[in-house]
Structures are given as structure tokens and as C-alpha cells.
Design a protein around this motif. Structure first.
Motif, PDB file in Angstrom:
ATOM      1  N   VAL A  15      15.536  83.208  54.908  1.00 49.73           N
ATOM      2  CA  VAL A  15      14.823  82.945  53.658  1.00 49.73           C
ATOM      3  C   VAL A  15      13.365  82.567  53.952  1.00 49.73           C
ATOM      4  O   VAL A  15      12.447  83.035  53.267  1.00 49.73           O
ATOM      5  N   GLN A  16      13.141  81.749  54.967  1.00 51.45           N
ATOM      6  CA  GLN A  16      11.772  81.385  55.341  1.00 51.45           C
ATOM      7  C   GLN A  16      10.966  82.626  55.739  1.00 51.45           C
ATOM      8  O   GLN A  16       9.800  82.770  55.353  1.00 51.45           O
ATOM      9  N   ALA A  17      11.591  83.514  56.492  1.00 51.86           N
ATOM     10  CA  ALA A  17      10.918  84.758  56.889  1.00 51.86           C
ATOM     11  C   ALA A  17      10.601  85.613  55.661  1.00 51.86           C
ATOM     12  O   ALA A  17       9.532  86.241  55.596  1.00 51.86           O
ATOM     13  N   ASN A  18      11.500  85.636  54.680  1.00 47.30           N
ATOM     14  CA  ASN A  18      11.265  86.410  53.465  1.00 47.30           C
ATOM     15  C   ASN A  18      10.116  85.824  52.641  1.00 47.30           C
ATOM     16  O   ASN A  18       9.315  86.564  52.082  1.00 47.30           O
ATOM     17  N   PHE A  19      10.042  84.484  52.575  1.00 47.05           N
ATOM     18  CA  PHE A  19       8.909  83.861  51.883  1.00 47.05           C
ATOM     19  C   PHE A  19       7.603  84.239  52.575  1.00 47.05           C
ATOM     20  O   PHE A  19       6.626  84.596  51.922  1.00 47.05           O
ATOM     21  N   VAL A  27      17.854  77.855  41.900  1.00 44.49           N
ATOM     22  CA  VAL A  27      17.070  77.225  42.967  1.00 44.49           C
ATOM     23  C   VAL A  27      17.918  76.165  43.681  1.00 44.49           C
ATOM     24  O   VAL A  27      17.933  76.104  44.912  1.00 44.49           O
ATOM     25  N   GLU A  28      18.620  75.353  42.916  1.00 46.04           N
ATOM     26  CA  GLU A  28      19.430  74.287  43.521  1.00 46.04           C
ATOM     27  C   GLU A  28      20.530  74.842  44.412  1.00 46.04           C
ATOM     28  O   GLU A  28      20.769  74.327  45.504  1.00 46.04           O
ATOM     29  N   LEU A  29      21.184  75.901  43.972  1.00 45.87           N
ATOM     30  CA  LEU A  29      22.238  76.494  44.800  1.00 45.87           C
ATOM     31  C   LEU A  29      21.651  77.102  46.072  1.00 45.87           C
ATOM     32  O   LEU A  29      22.192  76.904  47.167  1.00 45.87           O
ATOM     33  N   ALA A  30      20.549  77.811  45.949  1.00 50.41           N
ATOM     34  CA  ALA A  30      19.889  78.377  47.135  1.00 50.41           C
ATOM     35  C   ALA A  30      19.466  77.262  48.080  1.00 50.41           C
ATOM     36  O   ALA A  30      19.641  77.367  49.300  1.00 50.41           O
ATOM     37  N   GLN A  31      18.946  76.181  47.534  1.00 53.63           N
ATOM     38  CA  GLN A  31      18.517  75.034  48.342  1.00 53.63           C
ATOM     39  C   GLN A  31      19.705  74.434  49.101  1.00 53.63           C
ATOM     40  O   GLN A  31      19.603  74.130  50.290  1.00 53.63           O
ATOM     41  N   GLN A  32      20.818  74.282  48.433  1.00 52.40           N
ATOM     42  CA  GLN A  32      22.020  73.740  49.081  1.00 52.40           C
ATOM     43  C   GLN A  32      22.481  74.642  50.223  1.00 52.40           C
ATOM     44  O   GLN A  32      22.814  74.162  51.308  1.00 52.40           O
ATOM     45  N   ILE A  33      22.504  75.931  49.985  1.00 49.92           N
ATOM     46  CA  ILE A  33      22.996  76.871  50.993  1.00 49.92           C
ATOM     47  C   ILE A  33      22.084  76.883  52.211  1.00 49.92           C
ATOM     48  O   ILE A  33      22.556  76.811  53.346  1.00 49.92           O
ATOM     49  N   VAL A  34      20.771  76.967  52.000  1.00 49.87           N
ATOM     50  CA  VAL A  34      19.869  77.028  53.154  1.00 49.87           C
ATOM     51  C   VAL A  34      19.789  75.700  53.897  1.00 49.87           C
ATOM     52  O   VAL A  34      19.437  75.677  55.075  1.00 49.87           O
ATOM     53  N   SER A  35      20.147  74.602  53.239  1.00 49.82           N
ATOM     54  CA  SER A  35      20.140  73.314  53.937  1.00 49.82           C
ATOM     55  C   SER A  35      21.341  73.195  54.873  1.00 49.82           C
ATOM     56  O   SER A  35      21.307  72.419  55.829  1.00 49.82           O
ATOM     57  N   VAL A  36      22.375  73.984  54.627  1.00 42.29           N
ATOM     58  CA  VAL A  36      23.594  73.913  55.427  1.00 42.29           C
ATOM     59  C   VAL A  36      23.668  75.019  56.488  1.00 42.29           C
ATOM     60  O   VAL A  36      24.159  74.793  57.587  1.00 42.29           O
TER      61      VAL A  36
END
Length: 153
Positions: free
Chosen positions: A127-131, A110-119
């Protein structure tokens, strides 16, 4: 043309089409609303033919998750992450599969995904569309909601 000959022709065509074309066609079928249960065999075949395709494994994991098969999703997501460790969707799928199957160790994914999508804005939008897609197809998906809140709140 009989149904049997049509099915045989479709199988022969699928076997001769480039895997990229099959992937694009299967993705389009998903977008048009075809059920995960009918698409799982298609994506399993794509993964068998293109074993090093992280996007194919990521899609297969997602389909398994939608079809309430977290253990199979976990295995597919693991392969996707191994092939592309920086893919946030592969990490998200792995985290959801781990939650759905009661496994520990979700936080690093989760933390790695969070870092990537924040950048990377493009990946954040994807990712937002997938959610949104996941919640539309499976509105009471609690583990998806948890991961979504961890990544975006």
C-alpha cells in the motif's frame, strides 16, 4: 508484415492468451510507465474475461482514478471490494473515488484498510508503494494524500 496484419495478430494473440498472462503483461506495461488511458481498455477486457478477479478490478479502479474518472473508479472499486472485502488497496481505491466524486461514507473503508495494513506488514509495504506510485504519477492528488495521512498517521 503490414501494420494492419500486426494489429490483427496482436488481437488474436490477446484473445487466446490466458487472462492471467494478459493481467501480468498489462501490469508490467503499467510499471514501465504506460499511460492509464491506454491501459484502461486492456484492464476492462481483463475484467470482462475474469469478472471475479478482485485484483483486476482493483487495478482498473486505480487506472480510472489516475485518469480523473472517479465515477468509473467507484464502480470498479465497489466490485473489487465486493469480491475481496479484506483487500486494503481495493478499500483505499473506493475511499479515494468517493472523495473525488464528493460521496459520503469514506470512514469505514479507511478504517478497515488501516486495521489490515497495521497487522500485515507485506500489505502495508504494498500500500505504501502504491501511494508513492500514485503521487509520482499525479503529484497534486489531494484525496490520495488525505487517505494516505489517515491510514499512516
Amino acid at each position: 508484415m503490414t501494420t494492419e496484419s500486426t494489429e490483427t495478430l496482436a488481437t488474436q494473440t490477446a484473445e487466446t492468451l490466458p487472462v492471467e498472462t494478459l493481467f501480468d503483461q498489462a501490469l508490467q506495461r503499467y510499471r514501465e510507465g504506460e499511460s492509464p488511458a491506454t491501459l484502461i481498455p486492456v484492464f476492462r477486457d481483463i475484467c470482462a474475461r475474469a469478472a471475479k478477479s478482485s485484483p483486476a478490478w482493483t487495478c482498473l479502479a486505480w487506472l480510472y482514478l489516475l485518469n480523473d474518472q472517479p465515477k468509473s473508479a467507484y464502480k470498479a472499486a465497489q466490485k473489487a471490494v465486493k469480491l475481496n472485502p479484506e483487500d486494503p488497496q481495493a478499500r483505499i481505491n473506493l475511499a479515494i473515488a468517493m472523495l473525488d466524486s464528493g460521496q459520503k461514507g469514506v470512514r469505514p473503508h479507511v478504517e478497515l484498510a488501516q486495521q489490515i495494513v497495521s497487522v500485515v506488514a507485506e500489505l502495508r509495504e504494498e500500500v505504501q508503494a502504491n501511494f508513492a506510485d500514485g503521487l509520482q504519477r499525479k503529484p497534486d492528488w489531494s484525496s490520495l494524500k488525505r487517505v494516505q495521512s489517515w491510514i499512516f498517521e
